[in-house]
Scaffold this active site. Sequence first.
Site, PDB file in Angstrom:
ATOM      1  N   SER A  14       0.816  -1.217   0.000  1.00 42.47           N
ATOM      2  CA  SER A  14       0.000   0.000   0.000  1.00 42.47           C
ATOM      3  C   SER A  14       0.851   1.269   0.000  1.00 42.47           C
ATOM      4  O   SER A  14       0.614   2.192  -0.785  1.00 42.47           O
ATOM      5  CB  SER A  14      -0.903  -0.002   1.228  1.00 42.47           C
ATOM      6  OG  SER A  14      -1.704  -1.157   1.227  1.00 42.47           O
ATOM      7  N   GLU A  34       9.593  -5.539  -6.573  1.00 42.32           N
ATOM      8  CA  GLU A  34       8.749  -6.392  -5.718  1.00 42.32           C
ATOM      9  C   GLU A  34       9.040  -7.819  -6.147  1.00 42.32           C
ATOM     10  O   GLU A  34       9.072  -8.121  -7.335  1.00 42.32           O
ATOM     11  CB  GLU A  34       7.278  -6.025  -5.933  1.00 42.32           C
ATOM     12  CG  GLU A  34       6.277  -6.985  -5.338  1.00 42.32           C
ATOM     13  CD  GLU A  34       6.362  -7.095  -3.825  1.00 42.32           C
ATOM     14  OE1 GLU A  34       6.218  -6.076  -3.139  1.00 42.32           O
ATOM     15  OE2 GLU A  34       6.575  -8.235  -3.335  1.00 42.32           O
ATOM     16  N   CYS A  47      -6.377  -7.367   4.294  1.00 35.13           N
ATOM     17  CA  CYS A  47      -7.698  -6.718   4.335  1.00 35.13           C
ATOM     18  C   CYS A  47      -8.684  -7.248   3.289  1.00 35.13           C
ATOM     19  O   CYS A  47      -9.825  -7.567   3.629  1.00 35.13           O
ATOM     20  CB  CYS A  47      -7.561  -5.216   4.108  1.00 35.13           C
ATOM     21  SG  CYS A  47      -6.063  -4.484   4.728  1.00 35.13           S
ATOM     22  N   TYR A 180      -6.729  -7.766  16.348  1.00 34.49           N
ATOM     23  CA  TYR A 180      -7.548  -7.656  15.137  1.00 34.49           C
ATOM     24  C   TYR A 180      -7.674  -9.001  14.409  1.00 34.49           C
ATOM     25  O   TYR A 180      -8.772  -9.461  14.124  1.00 34.49           O
ATOM     26  CB  TYR A 180      -6.875  -6.715  14.128  1.00 34.49           C
ATOM     27  CG  TYR A 180      -6.985  -5.243  14.373  1.00 34.49           C
ATOM     28  CD1 TYR A 180      -7.872  -4.475  13.646  1.00 34.49           C
ATOM     29  CD2 TYR A 180      -6.158  -4.601  15.287  1.00 34.49           C
ATOM     30  CE1 TYR A 180      -7.946  -3.099  13.810  1.00 34.49           C
ATOM     31  CE2 TYR A 180      -6.222  -3.222  15.464  1.00 34.49           C
ATOM     32  CZ  TYR A 180      -7.121  -2.485  14.721  1.00 34.49           C
ATOM     33  OH  TYR A 180      -7.191  -1.131  14.898  1.00 34.49           O
ATOM     34  N   ILE A 181      -6.532  -9.562  14.060  1.00 34.90           N
ATOM     35  CA  ILE A 181      -6.561 -10.724  13.163  1.00 34.90           C
ATOM     36  C   ILE A 181      -7.202 -11.928  13.855  1.00 34.90           C
ATOM     37  O   ILE A 181      -7.996 -12.658  13.259  1.00 34.90           O
ATOM     38  CB  ILE A 181      -5.142 -11.055  12.648  1.00 34.90           C
ATOM     39  CG1 ILE A 181      -4.588  -9.846  11.866  1.00 34.90           C
ATOM     40  CG2 ILE A 181      -5.141 -12.305  11.775  1.00 34.90           C
ATOM     41  CD1 ILE A 181      -3.185 -10.018  11.316  1.00 34.90           C
ATOM     42  N   ARG A 201      -4.056 -14.764  25.868  1.00 34.48           N
ATOM     43  CA  ARG A 201      -3.266 -14.819  27.106  1.00 34.48           C
ATOM     44  C   ARG A 201      -3.711 -13.810  28.161  1.00 34.48           C
ATOM     45  O   ARG A 201      -3.474 -13.992  29.347  1.00 34.48           O
ATOM     46  CB  ARG A 201      -1.794 -14.596  26.783  1.00 34.48           C
ATOM     47  CG  ARG A 201      -1.473 -13.219  26.236  1.00 34.48           C
ATOM     48  CD  ARG A 201       0.009 -13.080  25.919  1.00 34.48           C
ATOM     49  NE  ARG A 201       0.306 -11.768  25.347  1.00 34.48           N
ATOM     50  CZ  ARG A 201       1.507 -11.381  24.975  1.00 34.48           C
ATOM     51  NH1 ARG A 201       2.531 -12.202  25.091  1.00 34.48           N
ATOM     52  NH2 ARG A 201       1.705 -10.184  24.469  1.00 34.48           N
ATOM     53  N   ARG A 207      -7.067  -5.798  23.761  1.00 33.26           N
ATOM     54  CA  ARG A 207      -6.438  -4.864  24.697  1.00 33.26           C
ATOM     55  C   ARG A 207      -6.263  -3.506  24.016  1.00 33.26           C
ATOM     56  O   ARG A 207      -5.888  -3.430  22.848  1.00 33.26           O
ATOM     57  CB  ARG A 207      -5.064  -5.423  25.121  1.00 33.26           C
ATOM     58  CG  ARG A 207      -4.341  -4.586  26.135  1.00 33.26           C
ATOM     59  CD  ARG A 207      -3.173  -5.365  26.712  1.00 33.26           C
ATOM     60  NE  ARG A 207      -2.185  -5.752  25.712  1.00 33.26           N
ATOM     61  CZ  ARG A 207      -1.212  -4.965  25.251  1.00 33.26           C
ATOM     62  NH1 ARG A 207      -1.100  -3.746  25.707  1.00 33.26           N
ATOM     63  NH2 ARG A 207      -0.349  -5.400  24.348  1.00 33.26           N
ATOM     64  N   GLY A 264       0.569 -10.794  16.409  1.00 30.42           N
ATOM     65  CA  GLY A 264       1.290  -9.579  16.054  1.00 30.42           C
ATOM     66  C   GLY A 264       2.165  -9.760  14.821  1.00 30.42           C
ATOM     67  O   GLY A 264       2.347 -10.874  14.325  1.00 30.42           O
ATOM     68  N   ASP A 305       4.132  -0.351   7.409  1.00 33.11           N
ATOM     69  CA  ASP A 305       4.331  -1.263   8.546  1.00 33.11           C
ATOM     70  C   ASP A 305       5.805  -1.413   8.929  1.00 33.11           C
ATOM     71  O   ASP A 305       6.114  -1.752  10.064  1.00 33.11           O
ATOM     72  CB  ASP A 305       3.761  -2.655   8.224  1.00 33.11           C
ATOM     73  CG  ASP A 305       2.241  -2.677   8.298  1.00 33.11           C
ATOM     74  OD1 ASP A 305       1.638  -1.631   8.589  1.00 33.11           O
ATOM     75  OD2 ASP A 305       1.660  -3.758   8.055  1.00 33.11           O
ATOM     76  N   HIS A 439     -33.588   8.166   9.964  1.00 33.45           N
ATOM     77  CA  HIS A 439     -34.487   7.222  10.630  1.00 33.45           C
ATOM     78  C   HIS A 439     -35.191   6.314   9.624  1.00 33.45           C
ATOM     79  O   HIS A 439     -35.607   6.794   8.572  1.00 33.45           O
ATOM     80  CB  HIS A 439     -35.537   8.007  11.426  1.00 33.45           C
ATOM     81  CG  HIS A 439     -36.425   7.139  12.239  1.00 33.45           C
ATOM     82  ND1 HIS A 439     -35.984   6.465  13.366  1.00 33.45           N
ATOM     83  CD2 HIS A 439     -37.729   6.791  12.065  1.00 33.45           C
ATOM     84  CE1 HIS A 439     -36.992   5.753  13.855  1.00 33.45           C
ATOM     85  NE2 HIS A 439     -38.056   5.923  13.084  1.00 33.45           N
TER      86      HIS A 439
END
Length: 450
Positions: A14, A34, A47, A180-181, A201, A207, A264, A305, A439
């Site tokens: 990304s 790449e 995603c 998340y995952i 855990r 969290r 993670g 990331d 509504h």
Amino acid sequence: MMFDYDFFVIGAGSGGVRASRMAASYGAKVGLCEDYRVGGTCVIRGCVPKKLFVYASEFKGHFSDAAGYGWHHDGVRFNWPELVRAKDKEIDRLNGLYLNTLKNHNVEVIEARGRLVDRHTIELRGAEGTTTVTADKILIATGARPQLPDIPGIEHAITSNEAFHLEELPDRIAVVGGGYIAVEFAGIFNGLGVKTSLLYRGEQILRGFDREIRDKLNMEMCKKGVEVRVETNVTAIEKTDRGLSLKLTDGSVLEVGAVMYATGRVPNVENLGLEELGVATKPNGAIIVDEEYRTNIDNIFAVGDVIDRVQLTPVAIKEGAALAATQFNKTPTRVDYDYIPTAIFSQPPIGTVGYGEEEAREKFGEDIEVYRSEFRAMKYVLPGREERSLMKLIVQKSTDKVIGAHMIGPDAAEIIQGVAIALKCGATKAQFDSTVAVHPSSAEEFVLMK
Ligand code: NDP
């Protein structure tokens, strides 16, 4: 000094794709390498395929709700390989779109693995051999990968990467983690008919998020059939004739067909030549950058990331765009990390922006007010589904500003995006209240909370 490129990007995820495309649109000569496919984690194994799997897994609930509306069906069946094939076809399509966009912007895409040789030279190792190119400015946008703990038998575990390509679904799975995952995949497997245990855990999943939202998700997941076990971890994995045997911290053993780790992600920084060049990194490997995404070597940059600021696709995209505007369009641009909305595609889904109640209390003490609304979404009334939505607003009393908005319930991801704009603009609770409701909707609760 003449270089082959003004800008060379390592990694077509990304952040890298956005930075290269924007830089090229500003007139820079851009190369991008790449070694797999263009699109990165989000498009190929994150995603996008995840959301397709979430859609697939929600049908079980839709089918059982249908009778409440007078729809009856004579049995339905689910075919996993068909879903995997359809998902792969869509990823191929997106991959093609990305490649076309890059081509249309004159970004030269090279299928190779890049490694820095010196501050202006990149070695490219591809199927056709090894070459080197030079560039004035270089961007590292290599992303992150799943991190697994070092326990006996961990080689038998899969991660979300492999979950997208399983040949068949196991009868029973354990998902380890509470982020998340983990919660997203627990919902996917459960919805697709796999008996699912979520092993976390800590004392409550997710969290860092608003406590009531966390409690609610745990409860709703259990109602849907996921076995959520908190304060439980795996100490060893053993392969048996029947599948896998997980030894748990409470002394019990859980027999499963597969175990998926979502514990993670760590930055991809290996074999990039960073150490040799002296590019500064944090202890977890994340590349250290300044406000302009510049590393300690002033022509080398990093976004996404791999810098481990906020591991979210839209953030990497914004960072890539800001970098390109700053370096190639003479428009110094900063990414604003305040009030980043995020959605968790759990079942039910969560949408959240700003401070959670506990976090707000820690920062503002007694200067906050909490508004909440809990209800059954209208579409679940006729089917008699006992799932309840929860929405919360956190308001700073002294300024009347809404500093947090949270929702768990149908369409939470879609709803929170609009609310995030209001928070970003500094909207007050009075302004929320003066907004006319849509509504009937769930979203209207955000302007009706008293
Ligand atoms: P997270 O950081 O969200 O969660 C990791 C989880 O694993 C935590 O619950 C953590 O527990 C637990 N954990 C960490 N180490 C261990 C261990 N050794 N043993 C047992 N449990 C452990 O990571 P994810 O892998 O879920 O996701 C990575 C990132 O990807 C996220 O931070 C998110 O930014 C992004 N993402 C975003 C999505 C979205 O926007 N919808 C979807 C998917 C991913 P503890 O809480 O105790 O630390």
